[in-house]
Design an enzyme around this catalytic site. Structure first.
Site, mmCIF file in Angstrom:
data_model
loop_
_atom_site.group_PDB
_atom_site.id
_atom_site.type_symbol
_atom_site.label_atom_id
_atom_site.label_comp_id
_atom_site.label_asym_id
_atom_site.label_seq_id
_atom_site.Cartn_x
_atom_site.Cartn_y
_atom_site.Cartn_z
ATOM 1 N N CYS A 158 25.592 47.626 39.855
ATOM 2 C CA CYS A 158 24.209 47.159 40.217
ATOM 3 C C CYS A 158 23.140 46.212 40.704
ATOM 4 O O CYS A 158 22.574 46.291 40.840
ATOM 5 C CB CYS A 158 23.398 47.851 38.421
ATOM 6 S SG CYS A 158 24.240 48.550 37.702
HETATM 7 N N1 COA Z 1 20.909 62.624 22.137
HETATM 8 C C1 COA Z 1 20.690 62.965 20.753
HETATM 9 N N2 COA Z 1 21.708 61.571 20.158
HETATM 10 C C2 COA Z 1 22.062 60.732 21.070
HETATM 11 C C3 COA Z 1 22.279 60.852 22.264
HETATM 12 C C4 COA Z 1 21.271 62.245 22.618
HETATM 13 N N3 COA Z 1 21.994 62.566 24.460
HETATM 14 N N4 COA Z 1 23.325 60.550 22.556
HETATM 15 C C5 COA Z 1 23.138 59.099 22.258
HETATM 16 N N5 COA Z 1 23.793 59.606 20.695
HETATM 17 C C6 COA Z 1 22.764 59.534 19.169
HETATM 18 C C7 COA Z 1 24.281 59.327 19.212
HETATM 19 O O1 COA Z 1 26.062 59.595 18.594
HETATM 20 C C8 COA Z 1 24.076 58.127 17.818
HETATM 21 O O2 COA Z 1 24.588 58.826 16.331
HETATM 22 P P1 COA Z 1 24.498 58.016 15.193
HETATM 23 O O3 COA Z 1 24.465 56.941 15.007
HETATM 24 O O4 COA Z 1 24.751 59.159 14.464
HETATM 25 O O5 COA Z 1 26.110 57.834 15.639
HETATM 26 C C9 COA Z 1 22.429 57.602 17.907
HETATM 27 O O6 COA Z 1 22.160 58.818 18.979
HETATM 28 C C10 COA Z 1 22.150 56.009 18.383
HETATM 29 O O7 COA Z 1 23.653 56.295 19.585
HETATM 30 P P2 COA Z 1 23.749 54.877 20.563
HETATM 31 O O8 COA Z 1 23.992 54.975 21.725
HETATM 32 O O9 COA Z 1 24.677 53.776 19.557
HETATM 33 O O10 COA Z 1 22.350 54.492 20.911
HETATM 34 P P3 COA Z 1 21.828 53.270 21.220
HETATM 35 O O11 COA Z 1 20.658 52.858 20.722
HETATM 36 O O12 COA Z 1 22.454 52.084 21.240
HETATM 37 O O13 COA Z 1 20.861 53.202 23.190
HETATM 38 C C11 COA Z 1 21.446 52.976 25.399
HETATM 39 C C12 COA Z 1 22.594 53.963 23.979
HETATM 40 C C13 COA Z 1 23.390 53.757 26.094
HETATM 41 C C14 COA Z 1 20.742 53.618 26.143
HETATM 42 C C15 COA Z 1 21.360 51.305 25.249
HETATM 43 O O14 COA Z 1 22.688 51.173 24.620
HETATM 44 C C16 COA Z 1 22.030 51.049 26.419
HETATM 45 O O15 COA Z 1 21.084 50.983 27.117
HETATM 46 N N6 COA Z 1 22.762 49.929 26.921
HETATM 47 C C17 COA Z 1 22.525 49.168 27.772
HETATM 48 C C18 COA Z 1 22.866 50.220 29.037
HETATM 49 C C19 COA Z 1 22.722 49.539 30.364
HETATM 50 O O16 COA Z 1 22.486 49.355 30.893
HETATM 51 N N7 COA Z 1 23.845 50.128 30.852
HETATM 52 C C20 COA Z 1 24.294 49.368 32.381
HETATM 53 C C21 COA Z 1 24.417 50.788 32.687
HETATM 54 S S1 COA Z 1 24.697 49.489 34.804
#
Ligand code: COA
Length: 375
Positions: A156
């Site tokens: 990125c």
């Molecule tokens: N729809 C519904 N629920 C979902 C889901 C979806 N598409 N994807 C995940 N969930 C659920 C999970 O299973 C979890 O359930 P649980 O609480 O029962 O375990 C809950 O939603 C929360 O998931 P989680 O992954 O912990 O969410 P989060 O709030 O941490 O957000 C990201 C996830 C990936 C958006 C966040 O962590 C993030 O932005 N991280 C940085 C990512 C980034 O910048 N990456 C760089 C890539 S280049």
């Protein structure tokens, strides 16, 4: 030493979009089929059932409302769940070169520069279509540019690392006019069957034209300084290397989850956000720029809360929307291209001497910042 300036940007946006509603409908159809197919194994506790995705979660977790993609038909087909690209003959332009040609031509037109005057093309992207010949060299040839070209990949952060490489070469005199181009086909590396990440990425290409100030007809922003940093982490990883599972004849490939984009999203959030805000603040401090001397931040576009957090840390208060513009509601995460789309769409309203910072960050970990001053 010569002063590098940004004179124009160009953005290629694919024609097709996928809204969150379309994405969730396709994912849920796929999950239902999967669960039905594996019903006995799920009941026996041998296979884990797929939970449905939700539009609400996607918007709340990321701020994304839609994404542009090169092919939506394959992605939205519950029996395929990845983009389908026509296999191209070796003597046809590659997909990335084609996207790049569009973005570069727009930038050259805006700056009033002929492609033949360009003597450096850096193709900087996180997903490259092939190992060699370099995509950059193909772009150089399609444009009719001179000099030399090469590819680089810092995930990125590829765009800002590319801008640092190009502006250092312009400073030193080894190049006069450089295009840093970021064709990102993120859709081919995304695992669309994984609800934890299926909403994250989109496709796009950005180009930034950098020239010597003394040559430039329309200098926009002086590149005051650049700064790059890296720190190894496996928390964002892609084992495929080059674009795969994208051609129609690859449809029967087995599930290779470990090969596609993977991340430990929560760790990324926790570890990268402090690294980025400290990086920007240290870079500004070295340039003698206080937070209140910063007019705008064009941040990497991965996640809205991540950007809001970085913006708050850097300014010491909640940024106004024009101080930290987001584009990810429309484009999703387009890897290295995101901060350049934001810059390209939101660089108006600056008076001479006002300062902005482009910052991209992500896998590696990597972070790159470019401090700009309006001319
Ligand atoms: N729809 C519904 N629920 C979902 C889901 C979806 N598409 N994807 C995940 N969930 C659920 C999970 O299973 C979890 O359930 P649980 O609480 O029962 O375990 C809950 O939603 C929360 O998931 P989680 O992954 O912990 O969410 P989060 O709030 O941490 O957000 C990201 C996830 C990936 C958006 C966040 O962590 C993030 O932005 N991280 C940085 C990512 C980034 O910048 N990456 C760089 C890539 S280049």
């Amino acid at each position: 030493m010569h002063q590098p300036v940004i004179t124009a940007t160009g953005v290629f946006t694919p024609a097709e979009t996928i809204t969150n509603a379309e994405l969730v409908e396709a994912f849920n159809a796929y999950a239902e089929k999967y669960n039905a197919k594996h019903a006995a194994a799920i009941a026996a506790g041998e296979v884990v059932a797929k939970d449905p995705s939700s539009e609400d979660f996607i918007f709340k977790a990321s701020g994304i409302e839609q994404r542009y993609v090169l092919d939506k038909s394959g992605v939205l087909n519950p029996d395929i769940m990845h983009p389908l690209f026509r296999k191209r003959a070796d003597d046809e332009p590659g997909v990335m070169a084609e996207m790049a040609l569009d973005a570069c031509t727009k930038a050259l037109k805006e700056a009033g520069v002929d492609a033949s005057e360009v003597d450096l093309v850096i193709c900087a992207a996180s997903n490259l279509e092939r190992a060699y010949p370099a995509i950059g060299v193909e772009i150089q040839s399609l444009l009719g540019a001179g000099g030399f070209a090469f590819d680089m990949n810092v995930a990125c952060s590829s765009a800002t690392f590319g801008i640092q490489a190009a502006s250092d070469m312009i400073r030193a005199g080894s190049a006069r006019k450089a295009l840093v181009v970021n064709p990102e086909i993120c859709s081919a590396h995304l695992e669309w069957r994984d609800r934890d990440c299926h909403f994250i990425f989109g496709d796009v290409c950005t180009a930034t034209l950098i020239e010597r100030e003394s040559d430039a007809k329309n200098p926009l922003f002086k590149i005051r300084s650049t700064r790059c940093a890296t720190e190894f982490s496996n928390n964002i990883r892609n084992n495929n290397g080059f674009l795969r599972r994208t051609y129609t004849e690859d449809q029967d490939l087995p599930d290779e989850r470990d090969m596609q984009f993977m991340q430990n999203g929560r760790k990324v959030f926790k570890e990268v956000v402090p690294m980025v805000s400290a990086h920007i603040l240290a870079h500004m401090d070295d340039e003698g720029i206080a937070p209140d001397g910063l007019k705008r931040m064009w941040l990497h576009q991965a996640n809205k809360s991540m950007n809001d957090f970085v913006g708050r840390k850097v300014l010491g208060r909640v940024p106004e929307s024009d101080e930290q513009p987001n584009i990810l509601q429309d484009y999703a995460n387009t890897s290295s291209a995101g901060s350049i789309i934001s810059f390209s769409q939101n660089s108006d309203g600056f008076s001479k001497g006002e300062i902005g910072v482009i910052c991209s960050f992500g896998a590696g970990y990597s972070v790159g910042s470019v401090i700009l001053e309006r001319l």
